[in-house]
Scaffold this motif. Structure first.
Motif, mmCIF file in Angstrom:
data_model
loop_
_atom_site.group_PDB
_atom_site.id
_atom_site.type_symbol
_atom_site.label_atom_id
_atom_site.label_comp_id
_atom_site.label_asym_id
_atom_site.label_seq_id
_atom_site.Cartn_x
_atom_site.Cartn_y
_atom_site.Cartn_z
ATOM 1 N N HIS A 11 20.807 0.341 8.206
ATOM 2 C CA HIS A 11 19.721 0.573 7.251
ATOM 3 C C HIS A 11 19.659 2.053 6.869
ATOM 4 N N PRO A 12 19.490 2.385 5.579
ATOM 5 C CA PRO A 12 19.199 1.510 4.436
ATOM 6 C C PRO A 12 20.448 1.114 3.632
ATOM 7 N N THR A 13 21.624 1.251 4.254
ATOM 8 C CA THR A 13 22.870 0.938 3.550
ATOM 9 C C THR A 13 23.032 -0.563 3.339
ATOM 10 N N VAL A 14 23.684 -0.943 2.269
ATOM 11 C CA VAL A 14 24.043 -2.341 2.036
ATOM 12 C C VAL A 14 25.205 -2.703 2.958
ATOM 13 N N VAL A 15 25.092 -3.847 3.625
ATOM 14 C CA VAL A 15 26.125 -4.314 4.546
ATOM 15 C C VAL A 15 26.821 -5.519 3.924
ATOM 16 N N SER A 16 28.124 -5.421 3.746
ATOM 17 C CA SER A 16 28.865 -6.504 3.097
ATOM 18 C C SER A 16 29.044 -7.692 4.033
ATOM 19 N N ARG A 17 29.324 -8.853 3.465
ATOM 20 C CA ARG A 17 29.629 -10.032 4.278
ATOM 21 C C ARG A 17 30.857 -9.779 5.152
ATOM 22 N N THR A 18 31.834 -9.062 4.596
ATOM 23 C CA THR A 18 33.049 -8.753 5.362
ATOM 24 C C THR A 18 32.719 -7.935 6.597
ATOM 25 N N GLU A 19 31.857 -6.936 6.441
ATOM 26 C CA GLU A 19 31.478 -6.112 7.589
ATOM 27 C C GLU A 19 30.747 -6.937 8.639
ATOM 28 N N LEU A 20 29.862 -7.827 8.200
ATOM 29 C CA LEU A 20 29.150 -8.674 9.151
ATOM 30 C C LEU A 20 30.113 -9.598 9.890
ATOM 31 N N ILE A 21 31.079 -10.159 9.174
ATOM 32 C CA ILE A 21 32.087 -11.007 9.821
ATOM 33 C C ILE A 21 32.861 -10.214 10.855
ATOM 34 N N GLU A 22 33.276 -8.999 10.498
ATOM 35 C CA GLU A 22 34.116 -8.186 11.386
ATOM 36 C C GLU A 22 33.380 -7.745 12.641
ATOM 37 N N HIS A 23 32.070 -7.532 12.544
ATOM 38 C CA HIS A 23 31.327 -6.989 13.680
ATOM 39 C C HIS A 23 30.538 -8.047 14.454
ATOM 40 N N CYS A 24 30.231 -9.171 13.836
ATOM 41 C CA CYS A 24 29.366 -10.152 14.488
ATOM 42 C C CYS A 24 30.073 -11.463 14.829
ATOM 43 N N TRP A 25 31.277 -11.634 14.321
ATOM 44 C CA TRP A 25 32.064 -12.834 14.629
ATOM 45 C C TRP A 25 33.416 -12.405 15.189
ATOM 46 N N ASP A 26 34.105 -13.308 15.864
ATOM 47 C CA ASP A 26 35.425 -12.981 16.388
ATOM 48 C C ASP A 26 36.505 -13.536 15.467
ATOM 49 N N GLU A 27 37.772 -13.481 15.933
ATOM 50 C CA GLU A 27 38.891 -13.836 15.084
ATOM 51 C C GLU A 27 38.942 -15.321 14.742
ATOM 52 N N MET A 28 38.118 -16.144 15.403
ATOM 53 C CA MET A 28 38.094 -17.572 15.106
ATOM 54 C C MET A 28 37.276 -17.885 13.853
ATOM 55 N N ALA A 29 36.508 -16.907 13.365
ATOM 56 C CA ALA A 29 35.657 -17.148 12.195
ATOM 57 C C ALA A 29 36.496 -17.223 10.927
ATOM 58 N N ASP A 30 36.103 -18.114 10.044
ATOM 59 C CA ASP A 30 36.770 -18.252 8.755
ATOM 60 C C ASP A 30 36.072 -17.350 7.745
ATOM 61 N N PRO A 31 36.745 -16.273 7.290
ATOM 62 C CA PRO A 31 36.077 -15.331 6.373
ATOM 63 C C PRO A 31 35.701 -15.942 5.032
ATOM 64 N N THR A 32 36.262 -17.106 4.703
ATOM 65 C CA THR A 32 35.927 -17.747 3.428
ATOM 66 C C THR A 32 34.767 -18.733 3.553
ATOM 67 N N SER A 33 34.269 -18.934 4.778
ATOM 68 C CA SER A 33 33.174 -19.885 4.967
ATOM 69 C C SER A 33 31.838 -19.229 4.635
ATOM 70 N N ASN A 34 30.768 -20.032 4.730
ATOM 71 C CA ASN A 34 29.436 -19.518 4.406
ATOM 72 C C ASN A 34 28.616 -19.225 5.660
ATOM 73 N N VAL A 35 29.297 -18.930 6.789
ATOM 74 C CA VAL A 35 28.569 -18.738 8.051
ATOM 75 C C VAL A 35 27.573 -17.584 7.957
ATOM 76 N N VAL A 36 27.945 -16.512 7.268
ATOM 77 C CA VAL A 36 27.030 -15.371 7.146
ATOM 78 C C VAL A 36 25.784 -15.771 6.376
ATOM 79 N N ASP A 37 25.974 -16.460 5.265
ATOM 80 C CA ASP A 37 24.833 -16.866 4.441
ATOM 81 C C ASP A 37 23.893 -17.798 5.213
ATOM 82 N N VAL A 38 24.465 -18.682 6.025
ATOM 83 C CA VAL A 38 23.655 -19.613 6.814
ATOM 84 C C VAL A 38 22.791 -18.852 7.817
#
Length: 223
Positions: free
Chosen positions: A165-192
């Protein structure tokens, strides 16, 4: 936060992975240094958990080489013995922590989280933005002093948003820091997860969507 475990012991490794993931950390696994080097080449980690003695080398020696290459990510060495000389050698190689096995999973989680907090600048023990308060050590979130019930993944995403905060955090950054290598970057897991967070955090809306860029906290903290 994302952790790499380099450990060839099945039961020890599996217990550590389950505990760390249950606490909301993203965890990648390598059972040898050849696989570890591949992961280190493509991913950014907040902490390394390294079995001291692997079939393809002493992790203290490998860590020393990483430090010479400028890799500064905090690292923990795990070893079956508790010999003082081994511990000293581990710290001299660049370890930030050295733990004798077996180690209680609850202790391991707290030690790993402590190391993750060293990554980059020192972070406060409690993050505050507007009426939102996140006790990092206790993994507790309050809004307007009311304790909220969040899942480990929701906590991980919210922590990243508050840290940045207050920076905008991209979906890619959230995937890289909050999910492991099993996550599908094209899925909607972040939005959910973000949608669930919005519901649980209540009104007025805490998380704003920045079209084409990602998410940011909509609260102000006086800065």
């Amino acid at each position: 936060m994302r952790v790499l475990i380099v450990e060839d012991g099945g039961s020890v490794r599996d217990a550590a992975v389950r505990a760390l993931r249950s606490s909301g950390l993203a965890v990648d696994v390598a059972n040898c240094w050849r696989h570890a080097e591949l992961r280190l080449a493509v991913n950014e980690y907040d902490c390394l958990v390294l079995d001291r003695f692997l079939a393809d080398g002493d992790s203290a020696d490998r860590l020393h080489l990483l430090r010479r290459r400028g890799v500064a990510v905090p690292a923990m060495l795990l070893a079956a013995g508790d010999d003082v000389r081994d511990r000293v050698a581990g710290f001299e190689a660049g370890a930030d922590d050295y733990v004798a096995k077996p180690v209680a999973t609850a202790e391991l989680v707290h030690r790993v989280r402590a190391l993750c907090r060293r990554r980059g600048s020192i972070r406060p023990a409690v993050l505050r933005t507007g009426d939102l308060e996140f006790d990092v050590a206790r993994r507790q979130v309050r809004r307007d002093r009311v304790l909220l019930s969040l899942t480990p993944k929701e906590l991980a995403v919210l922590e990243r948003l508050m840290v940045r905060h207050p920076t905008v955090v991209s979906r890619t950054e959230l995937i890289e820091h909050c999910w492991d290598e099993m996550a599908d970057p094209t899925s909607n897991v972040v939005d959910v997860v973000v949608a669930r967070l919005r519901r649980k955090l209540g009104a007025p809306t805490v998380i704003a969507t920045v079209r084409g860029a990602g998410y940011r906290l909509a609260l102000t903290d006086g800065r």
